[in-house]
Design a protein around this motif. Structure first.
Motif, PDB file in Angstrom:
ATOM      1  N   VAL A  20     109.728  50.524  28.770  1.00  0.00           N
ATOM      2  CA  VAL A  20     109.366  49.135  28.982  1.00  0.00           C
ATOM      3  C   VAL A  20     107.935  49.143  28.519  1.00  0.00           C
ATOM      4  CG1 VAL A  20     109.270  46.621  29.755  1.00  0.00           C
ATOM      5  CG2 VAL A  20     111.098  48.252  29.655  1.00  0.00           C
ATOM      6  N   ARG A  21     107.044  49.340  28.910  1.00  0.00           N
ATOM      7  CA  ARG A  21     105.099  49.704  29.147  1.00  0.00           C
ATOM      8  C   ARG A  21     104.989  50.506  28.033  1.00  0.00           C
ATOM      9  NH1 ARG A  21     102.958  48.156  33.437  1.00  0.00           N
ATOM     10  NH2 ARG A  21     104.005  48.955  35.665  1.00  0.00           N
ATOM     11  N   GLY A  22     105.657  51.645  27.231  1.00  0.00           N
ATOM     12  CA  GLY A  22     105.173  52.697  25.918  1.00  0.00           C
ATOM     13  C   GLY A  22     105.648  50.790  24.950  1.00  0.00           C
ATOM     14  N   ALA A  23     106.810  50.416  25.248  1.00  0.00           N
ATOM     15  CA  ALA A  23     106.741  49.453  24.358  1.00  0.00           C
ATOM     16  C   ALA A  23     105.618  47.855  24.080  1.00  0.00           C
ATOM     17  CB  ALA A  23     108.295  48.727  24.243  1.00  0.00           C
ATOM     18  N   CYS A  24     105.133  48.101  25.430  1.00  0.00           N
ATOM     19  CA  CYS A  24     104.076  46.705  25.706  1.00  0.00           C
ATOM     20  C   CYS A  24     102.783  47.534  25.160  1.00  0.00           C
ATOM     21  CB  CYS A  24     104.219  46.035  27.161  1.00  0.00           C
ATOM     22  SG  CYS A  24     105.403  45.359  27.192  1.00  0.00           S
ATOM     23  N   ALA A  25     102.832  49.068  25.369  1.00  0.00           N
ATOM     24  CA  ALA A  25     101.617  49.131  24.751  1.00  0.00           C
ATOM     25  C   ALA A  25     101.436  48.781  22.882  1.00  0.00           C
ATOM     26  CB  ALA A  25     101.808  50.389  25.755  1.00  0.00           C
ATOM     27  N   VAL A  26     102.335  49.383  22.878  1.00  0.00           N
ATOM     28  CA  VAL A  26     102.767  49.568  21.038  1.00  0.00           C
ATOM     29  C   VAL A  26     102.926  47.981  20.680  1.00  0.00           C
ATOM     30  CG1 VAL A  26     104.208  49.716  19.426  1.00  0.00           C
ATOM     31  CG2 VAL A  26     103.617  51.826  21.137  1.00  0.00           C
ATOM     32  N   LEU A  27     102.888  46.988  21.042  1.00  0.00           N
ATOM     33  CA  LEU A  27     103.302  45.871  20.519  1.00  0.00           C
ATOM     34  C   LEU A  27     101.490  45.077  20.971  1.00  0.00           C
ATOM     35  CD1 LEU A  27     106.412  44.344  21.612  1.00  0.00           C
ATOM     36  CD2 LEU A  27     106.010  44.448  19.491  1.00  0.00           C
ATOM     37  N   ALA A  28     101.211  45.295  21.920  1.00  0.00           N
ATOM     38  CA  ALA A  28     100.175  44.946  22.056  1.00  0.00           C
ATOM     39  C   ALA A  28      98.442  45.084  21.276  1.00  0.00           C
ATOM     40  CB  ALA A  28      99.214  45.562  23.908  1.00  0.00           C
ATOM     41  N   ALA A  29      98.771  46.259  21.178  1.00  0.00           N
ATOM     42  CA  ALA A  29      97.976  47.099  20.199  1.00  0.00           C
ATOM     43  C   ALA A  29      98.288  46.795  18.780  1.00  0.00           C
ATOM     44  CB  ALA A  29      98.688  49.042  20.627  1.00  0.00           C
ATOM     45  N   ALA A  30      99.551  46.464  18.421  1.00  0.00           N
ATOM     46  CA  ALA A  30      99.813  46.235  16.801  1.00  0.00           C
ATOM     47  C   ALA A  30      99.403  44.353  16.797  1.00  0.00           C
ATOM     48  CB  ALA A  30     101.317  46.660  16.961  1.00  0.00           C
ATOM     49  N   ALA A  31      99.467  43.491  17.880  1.00  0.00           N
ATOM     50  CA  ALA A  31      98.195  42.541  17.838  1.00  0.00           C
ATOM     51  C   ALA A  31      97.224  42.686  17.974  1.00  0.00           C
ATOM     52  CB  ALA A  31      98.969  41.656  19.454  1.00  0.00           C
ATOM     53  N   ALA A  32      96.305  42.793  18.660  1.00  0.00           N
ATOM     54  CA  ALA A  32      95.261  43.419  18.653  1.00  0.00           C
ATOM     55  C   ALA A  32      94.762  43.796  17.250  1.00  0.00           C
ATOM     56  CB  ALA A  32      94.749  44.565  19.424  1.00  0.00           C
ATOM     57  N   LEU A  33      95.200  44.591  16.448  1.00  0.00           N
ATOM     58  CA  LEU A  33      94.719  46.050  15.207  1.00  0.00           C
ATOM     59  C   LEU A  33      95.392  44.656  14.359  1.00  0.00           C
ATOM     60  CD1 LEU A  33      95.981  49.299  15.907  1.00  0.00           C
ATOM     61  CD2 LEU A  33      93.677  48.497  16.065  1.00  0.00           C
ATOM     62  N   LEU A  34      96.231  44.023  14.015  1.00  0.00           N
ATOM     63  CA  LEU A  34      96.995  42.630  13.160  1.00  0.00           C
ATOM     64  C   LEU A  34      96.004  42.095  12.878  1.00  0.00           C
ATOM     65  CD1 LEU A  34     100.923  42.590  13.191  1.00  0.00           C
ATOM     66  CD2 LEU A  34      99.523  43.419  11.026  1.00  0.00           C
ATOM     67  N   VAL A  35      95.273  41.203  14.448  1.00  0.00           N
ATOM     68  CA  VAL A  35      94.339  40.786  13.760  1.00  0.00           C
ATOM     69  C   VAL A  35      92.919  40.525  13.905  1.00  0.00           C
ATOM     70  CG1 VAL A  35      94.245  39.924  16.851  1.00  0.00           C
ATOM     71  CG2 VAL A  35      94.443  38.469  14.978  1.00  0.00           C
ATOM     72  N   GLY A  36      93.020  42.005  14.856  1.00  0.00           N
ATOM     73  CA  GLY A  36      91.301  41.982  14.117  1.00  0.00           C
ATOM     74  C   GLY A  36      91.005  42.118  13.348  1.00  0.00           C
ATOM     75  N   LEU A  37      92.025  43.081  12.673  1.00  0.00           N
ATOM     76  CA  LEU A  37      91.106  43.884  11.127  1.00  0.00           C
ATOM     77  C   LEU A  37      91.389  43.111  10.238  1.00  0.00           C
ATOM     78  CD1 LEU A  37      92.626  47.242  11.846  1.00  0.00           C
ATOM     79  CD2 LEU A  37      89.700  46.293  11.758  1.00  0.00           C
ATOM     80  N   ASP A  38      92.134  41.769  10.509  1.00  0.00           N
ATOM     81  CA  ASP A  38      92.557  40.928   9.335  1.00  0.00           C
ATOM     82  C   ASP A  38      91.225  39.850   9.021  1.00  0.00           C
ATOM     83  OD1 ASP A  38      94.040  39.215   7.527  1.00  0.00           O
ATOM     84  OD2 ASP A  38      95.512  37.735   8.802  1.00  0.00           O
ATOM     85  N   SER A  39      91.024  40.314   7.626  1.00  0.00           N
ATOM     86  CA  SER A  39      90.369  39.321   6.355  1.00  0.00           C
ATOM     87  C   SER A  39      90.967  38.533   4.892  1.00  0.00           C
ATOM     88  CB  SER A  39      88.973  39.624   6.585  1.00  0.00           C
ATOM     89  OG  SER A  39      88.938  41.154   5.736  1.00  0.00           O
ATOM     90  N   GLN A  40      90.449  37.537   5.072  1.00  0.00           N
ATOM     91  CA  GLN A  40      90.653  37.194   3.158  1.00  0.00           C
ATOM     92  C   GLN A  40      89.101  36.771   3.618  1.00  0.00           C
ATOM     93  OE1 GLN A  40      94.340  34.887   3.130  1.00  0.00           O
ATOM     94  NE2 GLN A  40      94.292  35.339   0.374  1.00  0.00           N
ATOM     95  N   THR A  41      89.287  36.926   1.909  1.00  0.00           N
ATOM     96  CA  THR A  41      87.915  35.929   1.079  1.00  0.00           C
ATOM     97  C   THR A  41      88.477  35.532  -0.772  1.00  0.00           C
ATOM     98  OG1 THR A  41      86.463  38.076   0.917  1.00  0.00           O
ATOM     99  CG2 THR A  41      85.889  35.948  -0.117  1.00  0.00           C
ATOM    100  N   GLU A  42      88.211  34.415  -0.072  1.00  0.00           N
ATOM    101  CA  GLU A  42      88.868  33.118  -1.291  1.00  0.00           C
ATOM    102  C   GLU A  42      87.555  32.943  -2.082  1.00  0.00           C
ATOM    103  OE1 GLU A  42      91.924  32.766  -3.168  1.00  0.00           O
ATOM    104  OE2 GLU A  42      92.893  34.729  -1.499  1.00  0.00           O
TER     105      GLU A  42
END
Length: 193
Positions: A20-42
């Motif tokens: 469970v801790r491993g799953a939480c670590a992976v999910l939290a890291a995925a959330a941080a990376l998805l939102v932290g590295l997200d950008s779009q130029t229009e």
């Protein structure tokens, strides 16, 4: 229950907590990376505009909190691996003291509460970006930055799952803590003998 059965049961509990801790670590890291590295130029009205996580404070806080939660769960995963290597007997050096069990419970509860609160705040800001707020004259942003909004939605979904996992881990920590306290019926039985 004999000592060998107790050791096997404790080993399976530690394994489950580690998963469970491993799953939480992976999910939290995925959330941080998805939102932290997200950008779009229009281009909007002949002006090039870039949407980043720093434009919405709640998303920036989500990235930081999810990263911290991932690190916290990773450290506890390493602790679970260490406990799994040790023997689970009564005289084991890996056996938690009451003070440590209280610390783990409070830290797990704090992590669950912070992760949940930050995720809900980010979800609220995402709803405003999705629907707008006509009363405040805020336009819909997701019509312009669709890929950015889709990636943020994926991040919020991962963060919700990480918050739910943190709540489960908080319950596991509570069980581990209260296991260290003898039950009232057990102490009454021993006093009557």
């Amino acid at each position: 229950m004999d000592a060998a059965a107790r050791r096997r049961m404790r080993a399976s509990e530690v394994r489950t907590e580690g998963l469970v801790r491993g799953a939480c670590a992976v999910l939290a890291a995925a959330a941080a990376l998805l939102v932290g590295l997200d950008s779009q130029t229009e281009t909007v009205l002949l002006i090039r505009k870039k949407a980043t996580v720093k434009d919405v404070q709640a998303l920036w806080v989500l990235a930081v909190a999810a990263g911290a939660a991932a690190g916290y769960h990773l450290l506890h995963l390493l602790r679970c691996l260490y406990i799994g290597r040790c023997s689970a007997g009564e005289d084991s050096p890996c056996r938690n003291s009451r003070a440590l069990a209280w610390a783990w419970l409070l830290l797990d509860k704090g992590c669950a509460y912070v992760t949940f609160a930050v995720t809900i705040a980010a979800a609220q800001s995402c709803l405003i970006a999705l629907d707008g707020a006509p009363a405040l004259q805020w336009n819909k942003v997701c019509n312009i930055y669709t890929r950015f909004c889709e990636q943020v939605a994926g991040s919020v979904a991962c963060a919700v799952l990480a918050a739910a996992g943190s709540a489960v881990l908080s319950a596991i920590s509570a069980r581990n803590l209260f296991r260290l306290y003898p039950s009232l019926s057990h102490s009454q039985r021993s006093s009557t003998k």
